[in-house]
Design an enzyme around this catalytic site. Structure first.
Site, mmCIF file in Angstrom:
data_model
loop_
_atom_site.group_PDB
_atom_site.id
_atom_site.type_symbol
_atom_site.label_atom_id
_atom_site.label_comp_id
_atom_site.label_asym_id
_atom_site.label_seq_id
_atom_site.Cartn_x
_atom_site.Cartn_y
_atom_site.Cartn_z
ATOM 1 N N HIS A 1 39.816 38.692 51.713
ATOM 2 C CA HIS A 1 39.686 37.250 51.454
ATOM 3 C C HIS A 1 38.406 36.965 50.654
ATOM 4 O O HIS A 1 37.815 35.901 50.795
ATOM 5 C CB HIS A 1 39.649 36.447 52.764
ATOM 6 C CG HIS A 1 40.831 36.646 53.652
ATOM 7 N ND1 HIS A 1 41.907 35.790 53.658
ATOM 8 C CD2 HIS A 1 41.108 37.609 54.579
ATOM 9 C CE1 HIS A 1 42.790 36.200 54.566
ATOM 10 N NE2 HIS A 1 42.337 37.297 55.121
ATOM 11 N N SER B 1 23.288 36.411 25.297
ATOM 12 C CA SER B 1 23.710 35.032 25.127
ATOM 13 C C SER B 1 22.968 34.432 23.951
ATOM 14 O O SER B 1 21.772 34.677 23.776
ATOM 15 C CB SER B 1 23.385 34.250 26.401
ATOM 16 O OG SER B 1 23.337 32.868 26.130
#
Lengths: 386, 386, 386, 386
Positions: A106, A228
């Protein structure tokens, strides 16, 4: 249907055509397609023998046969490429088999395992898919379409068993109509490619998540990332993101083929031609993605320090503590409640976590020894089937 | 982990639960799910032994195991239902093996064949798919998930080989993480169901086209059709249209499962629960569609008169006439041009058409004898594998 | 076509049928379908007037009309349900507008933002989709299929403009063949539902990731989660995982409809009936998922402490520091390099992070004031269009 | 952020870069991508001004903006190409408006119509889709992504309204996070392309069926067909089959994009790059397919003689005969039964069939006058919107 001389002439002329044109640009021509062009050149070279080349044949059975042969060749290349990827994964699984990592269910930290056990997941599943490919190769070889002619077979005395054997098949197909109408081997291959792509993108998704700032489990190989343009603080896991995205072309090719085939009447329909580039592109994309991942797996590394920092969180020693009570005689559910009520203790010690992974005793568990054993078993399997 | 008494108690209590609840409505309960409910009832019936039932287990490996077992059971039912359909098709193929019908390529009349040869196309292709199912059953049985526990296996001394053998598998799975994360057997089954559905809708599409006004080849069984509320002149092939439409739910289930699995991290994720109803619905739809088609095939009939009227059109004797010249020594391409220039003759006679279908000589051709031979071969295969 | 008395009789009888049967179980009947059954009951009640009810009509145009009317009604319900969800998101976005959170690109911490800004993302995108729905409602109302009859219209003097206006449409359709062959409004609705589902699963995926152990940003509402049967340490974000998984049925319904429609000839085909349950199920699933998410958004909370702990990692103040240099006159690229070389400083202070989010100046930025302004703008839009 | 001189320098340098490189091969470079390369060249040409070009920008908002601009440009080209196709269809619909053809439902002959009425179906539906495209262009222009920067906007005083207006948008987007995470305009365009492709393949499927041997309604344009390599009697409708097959790549691109987007976290992810080639390829395929069909429509012709031979079959005058009884006062259902019992009469005369098509009275019916009226209405709409 051919004299011995015609046969010799044709063989020589075909060799010459191959020598003149293989791996060269497509010649200019008014011919409707390659089959027609070859017949034209043969006729120019050897006369009537060329005009006989299409005897008891149609382009319908020729393209069906070539497509199965392409699928067989792609199957072989895939098995080989998967073997390389599985080998890389098994090799890394062994070297990472003691590197403790919190396993998740999960998407929540669940229990201690190792990086090697995680990597082995992909090796085991891809090996299973490779076994399916091996079956499919035999399956495809059992029905050679050649000799199906246009739709009904031929009135000429052609022995399809000879054609079939010469091309490496084990038998001719049982229905000329089925052979020229269907593309089952393409669907079967595309379905397997989708399963492979699912694992490739799952590996990528895991690595991207493992690279997230607060985990920082990976030492992401810089040659597979970029910076970036705006944010000086960033390096991004681009190769894995591109792999995850590109896998989607492979995932949807099967649905594309099904849509194309839906609603077509029995007999060859020209729509079928659209399957060929779809299959080829999807095969090549899958081969390339496997190759990329093989290189990536070799370059990937992990930070034992960050893994351990994470593994101490989330009380992931709870199950093992519960099982210790069970081993001592407490019923499971009672032990479960007991442990659940005493979770707010200090973080697990590195020693305790290591002890747990070594305590796993079941086949296929996250224990380091089991990871190494299974990796060796998978490598031995590959050695037997290569 | 259990005493002999506990074992006996649990066996008796489970038998009682089955007797009380099987095929009855789901009992009211606050339990999170069926597994938890059963454990609660067992504990009420036999005390601590109930609290031990979940030892070395998780719902994660339980649902993975039950899903493979469901897939195995569905596989068996599919093989059996396909055997019925293939038997029906072979039986009709033999009785229709002399009924001359124009075969088509590019949806154009192409060459003479028979209705039996057309029906046999589907039998041959479905038999091929059935062989794939048989392989998949073995494939699935080779990796029992039970004992994988939540994600990492267990520290308790559980022998997964015993569990696996008791449940009819040949071996436990090699990676507990792979077993609880993946749903490959579902993808593999859905891919095969899509191939079956493709054939079911193709049969339907052919029958609808064969029933079109100017062909009127079929005697469409009225119990599978309806009238028109506005047009007094119409009877419509509704069952075949509904089958063609409903097949699309089966065709797209594979893409649905792939979309669901895409992007999930390693380890069990609750999203996986969505695969279960998708698989079950798709299996049931396919079984029902096979059953419908088996009944339809038994009820379908053809009009020899209308078939023959069509077969005389379109110069579909041309290929045979060309091949006759080839047999007499003319090169194929020369014979092709010669016949192409003499097409505007009278319609083919019934005798000529019958002669052509009997003249086909190749394996898998449209000759009546070959249709009967192949049908018998497929029936013999079924007899061997049932 | 009807006398005034017949008209009165039919209206009274239809009212009675509605009173007797609405919301009750389907009556037993041999009638082919509901249309035929209603005509039968009407005829039993009012004689010849019942036999006239189908004048200038076919079930083909009736089902096409009812499907557009269903799509219009679903469109309205969706707009309303989306308004509730957008309202909930805007309301929470405002209350979370000062809660600092690290925003991510490439799944890597990138720059400081707020939880409110994150929630607003979904409100803004869903509002955009809602505007598309409003256009589609007008688009669908512009072409009433009724009066198209079976395929060609009617020779009887029926004024389709009256029918169309009575049913709330703005005009009758321009081609009876187009109206009875096509299901464009279904495709258009399914495409919008897929876009909605994409946002629902994206919200779920974010919340699951935000709930991961080392982030622990959310206070996941326990009523939307479950525990683990094996691992005492776990609580799992089940509702969000189920939402993410169930969204995939909505995502793939459009492809299902396209596959069904592919290859169908002009004119009504019974295959089209398969679109109806697909559309209805997909609409209901989307409405339910929106409702679930609205309740979830109201119950969700965040841990300011854990958010801040994460926000101090990853040098996410770097861009703002670079822009400060740019504002002081340094060229961007030079400032980028300068900041990139001085990253290994201490974690950002809470004050610095708060200062950055307040310093954002562009429209649509992550500044708290801008989040509140945009939320109010979206709420005002809803007020105008409800 | 820029001095007037810097602005002038940059404008001049950008013009020069365009002049040097537009429509030329991509230059060799080590730059990470085109944005970085342009910045490098600008810096080489004009110094610091180049280093400022990326101020308050990220590649994330740049690619999002360029993608919307591409979608807007594609939208315009599609509207224009659809206008050409609709014009061709309307023009042919008018010239074919008296050519009687049996219309079908359930692929069965149903009622008399005309070839023009059939062609008009596609014009009407494509015009409807074109109106949707016009809405979408406005929709997309209402939210310019530029200025969203990487994920959070910028602390620099950039007015996004100016950027937005300069690029032809009506407003900046409301959420920088939404703008850089989403690709809704791509999904919306792909959904419309799928609808267009569905009509293109439906036209092709109809033409192929109309060309089938016993109908032979079309005079299939030989430049769009091929012969058979084996069957001297065949000419095949290859272009229409290829169109029907190739349409499937367009039909499945939407599902491909949804699969790629599924499961991605908020913020830009590099996976998104995969949408760009998918969108571009799908747009180009659709434009080419529209162009092909426009040329095909101009070249297509029909055989009045074969159409009439078919139209006399199947009692397709039955509905009109029933409606004549209704007009004379018989209740519809009674007339339906009466006509159904007297079907086995002689084939309808050409005169009766012509009389029926002229008797249709409803809006959008198959009457020749109505076909011409609707064609003119669609052409007038195009004139207003071009």
């Amino acid at each position: 249907m051919l004299t011995a001389d015609e046969h010799t002439d044709l063989a020589r002329a075909l060799t010459q055509i191959a020598a003149d044109h293989l791996d060269r640009p497509c010649p200019d021509s008014d011919a409707e397609d390659l089959h027609t062009w070859i017949e034209g050149v043969l006729t120019a070279l050897v006369g009537d023998a060329g005009r006989r080349i299409h005897t008891a044949r149609s382009r319908n059975d020729q393209v069906a046969t070539l497509l199965v042969m392409y699928a067989l060749s792609a199957n072989e290349r895939l098995q080989s490429r998967l073997a390389q990827l599985i080998t890389a994964l098994c090799s890394r699984a062994k070297s990472w088999s003691d590197l403790v990592m919190p396993l998740q269910t999960h998407q929540q930290f669940a229990a201690p395992g190792t990086v090697g056990y995680w990597a082995l997941r992909f090796a085991a599943s891809l090996a299973r898919i490779r076994a399916h490919l091996a079956f499919l190769a035999d399956h495809w070889r059992s029905a050679c379409p050649l000799g199906s002619a246009a739709v009904a077979g031929s009135t000429l005395p052609v022995d399809r068993r000879i054609q079939s054997a010469n091309l490496g098949f084990t038998a001719p197909s049982l229905s000329a109509l089925a052979s020229t109408s269907a593309r089952d081997e393409c669907l079967e291959l595309l379905a397997v490619l989708a399963q492979i792509a699912l694992y490739l993108q799952a590996f990528a998704a895991d690595v991207i998540a493992f690279s997230q700032t607060p985990l920082a489990w990976t030492k992401y190989p810089p040659q597979f990332g970029t910076g970036s343009s705006m944010m000086p603080n960033k390096t991004n896991p681009d190769a894995m993101e591109l792999l995850r995205g590109d896998a989607c072309a492979i995932l949807t090719a099967h649905a594309h083929a099904l849509t194309l085939l839906k609603g077509l009447p029995s007999g060859y329909n020209r729509d079928l031609q659209g399957i060929k580039p779809l299959l080829r592109d999807t095969v090549e994309k899958t081969l390339n993605a496997c190759e990329l991942l093989t290189a990536f797996v070799a370059a990937l590394d992990f930070s034992a320090e960050h893994l351990l920092a994470s593994a101490r969180l989330g009380n992931i020693d709870a199950t093992a503590r519960m099982e210790a009570q069970v081993a001592a005689g407490t019923p499971l559910r009672e032990a479960h409640h007991a442990v659940a009520e005493t979770l707010s203790t200090a973080p697990a010690t590195p020693e305790a976590l290591t002890a747990i992974v070594h305590a796993y005793r079941t086949i296929g568990s996250a224990s380091p020894a089991e990871t190494r054993r299974v990796a060796d078993e998978l490598l031995a399997q590959l050695a037997r089937t290569e």
